[in-house]
Design a protein around this motif. Structure first.
Motif, PDB file in Angstrom:
ATOM      1  N   VAL A 177      41.672  38.321  55.669  1.00 29.43           N
ATOM      2  CA  VAL A 177      42.945  38.993  54.887  1.00 29.43           C
ATOM      3  C   VAL A 177      43.082  40.321  55.572  1.00 29.43           C
ATOM      4  CG1 VAL A 177      44.426  39.477  53.093  1.00 29.43           C
ATOM      5  CG2 VAL A 177      43.021  37.603  52.806  1.00 29.43           C
ATOM      6  N   ASP A 194      48.671  42.518  53.941  1.00 32.04           N
ATOM      7  CA  ASP A 194      49.265  41.354  53.248  1.00 32.04           C
ATOM      8  C   ASP A 194      49.329  40.056  53.800  1.00 32.04           C
ATOM      9  OD1 ASP A 194      49.837  43.261  51.137  1.00 32.04           O
ATOM     10  OD2 ASP A 194      51.913  43.677  51.757  1.00 32.04           O
ATOM     11  N   LEU A 206      48.005  36.729  55.127  1.00 28.78           N
ATOM     12  CA  LEU A 206      47.357  35.783  54.848  1.00 28.78           C
ATOM     13  C   LEU A 206      47.406  34.568  55.948  1.00 28.78           C
ATOM     14  CD1 LEU A 206      48.356  35.482  50.987  1.00 28.78           C
ATOM     15  CD2 LEU A 206      46.555  36.686  51.826  1.00 28.78           C
ATOM     16  N   PRO A 262      41.745  37.768  47.017  1.00 27.35           N
ATOM     17  CA  PRO A 262      43.055  37.663  47.377  1.00 27.35           C
ATOM     18  C   PRO A 262      43.600  36.354  46.930  1.00 27.35           C
ATOM     19  CG  PRO A 262      41.898  37.371  49.341  1.00 27.35           C
ATOM     20  CD  PRO A 262      40.776  37.829  48.264  1.00 27.35           C
ATOM     21  N   PRO A 299      45.194  31.671  51.139  1.00 27.08           N
ATOM     22  CA  PRO A 299      45.888  31.704  52.509  1.00 27.08           C
ATOM     23  C   PRO A 299      47.081  31.046  52.675  1.00 27.08           C
ATOM     24  CG  PRO A 299      43.384  31.207  52.664  1.00 27.08           C
ATOM     25  CD  PRO A 299      43.823  31.161  51.221  1.00 27.08           C
TER      26      PRO A 299
END
Length: 160
Positions: free
Chosen positions: A45, A48, A50, A152, A155
Motif C-alpha cells: 500500500v 491511499d 490499494l 490496511p 486491496p
C-alpha cells in the motif's frame, strides 16, 4: 514469510529512479494478508493507493514465482500487471532473486532486464529491491518487521 501472515509493517523508501516520485513522501505498508500452502499474497500500500499486491507462488520443483498484481480501483487489472519472474537458483534462507521473464517482456517490453530481490530478516526488516540491469533505474524499500502496524483495507479487487 508464513510467520508474518496477517501482520502489516510500515516501510521507508531508500531509493527511486530519478524523476519518479510515485512513492516519495507516501506512507508505505506491506501486509502479509493471505497465506496458502503454496502462495502468499502481500498487498503493498502506497498512501491511499490499494492497487498493488506482490504474489509469491512456490512451484513443485521448489522455484518461487513473483508476480506484481496491479488493479484499478474497480478491481479490474491494469495493463501493466502480472509482471515478475521465477527464481533460477535456491537463493538463501533470507533472500531470493527474481529475474524478469517472458510475461514481463510481453507486459512491459522495456523491462525485460528487470530483476527483483526480496529479503526477510526475521524480527528486523523486509527488503524489496527492483533494478533494471545495465541502468541506474532502481527502487529500494525496507519495512520494519520489529513493529507491526494496523492492517490496511483490502486491496482493490479483493473480496474478504
Amino acid at each position: 514469510m508464513e510467520a508474518l501472515c496477517g501482520q502489516a509493517f510500515e516501510g521507508q523508501l531508500h531509493r527511486a529512479p530519478d524523476g519518479d516520485d510515485s512513492l516519495s513522501g507516501q506512507r508505505l505498508i506491506m501486509h502479509v494478508r493471505a497465506c496458502e500452502p503454496d502462495r502468499i499474497r502481500i498487498p503493498f500500500v502506497v498512501g491511499d493507493d490499494l492497487s498493488r499486491t506482490w504474489v509469491l507462488t512456490r512451484h513443485e520443483d521448489g522455484a518461487i514465482e513473483l508476480r506484481h498484481d496491479h488493479r484499478h480501483e474497480d478491481g479490474t487489472e491494469e495493463d501493466a500487471t502480472q509482471y515478475g519472474g521465477v527464481t533460477v537458483s535456491p537463493g538463501s534462507d533470507f533472500g531470493q532473486i527474481f529475474p524478469g521473464d517472458h510475461v514481463t517482456t510481453a507486459r512491459l517490453p522495456t523491462s525485460w532486464q528487470n530483476v527483483w530481490l526480496m529479503e526477510v530478516h526475521p524480527g528486523e526488516r523486509f527488503v524489496y529491491h527492483a533494478r533494471r540491469v545495465g541502468t541506474e533505474r532502481a527502487f529500494h524499500a525496507e519495512f520494519d518487521l520489529a513493529v507491526p502496524v494496523d492492517a490496511p483495507e483490502a486491496p482493490w479487487g479483493w473480496e474478504d
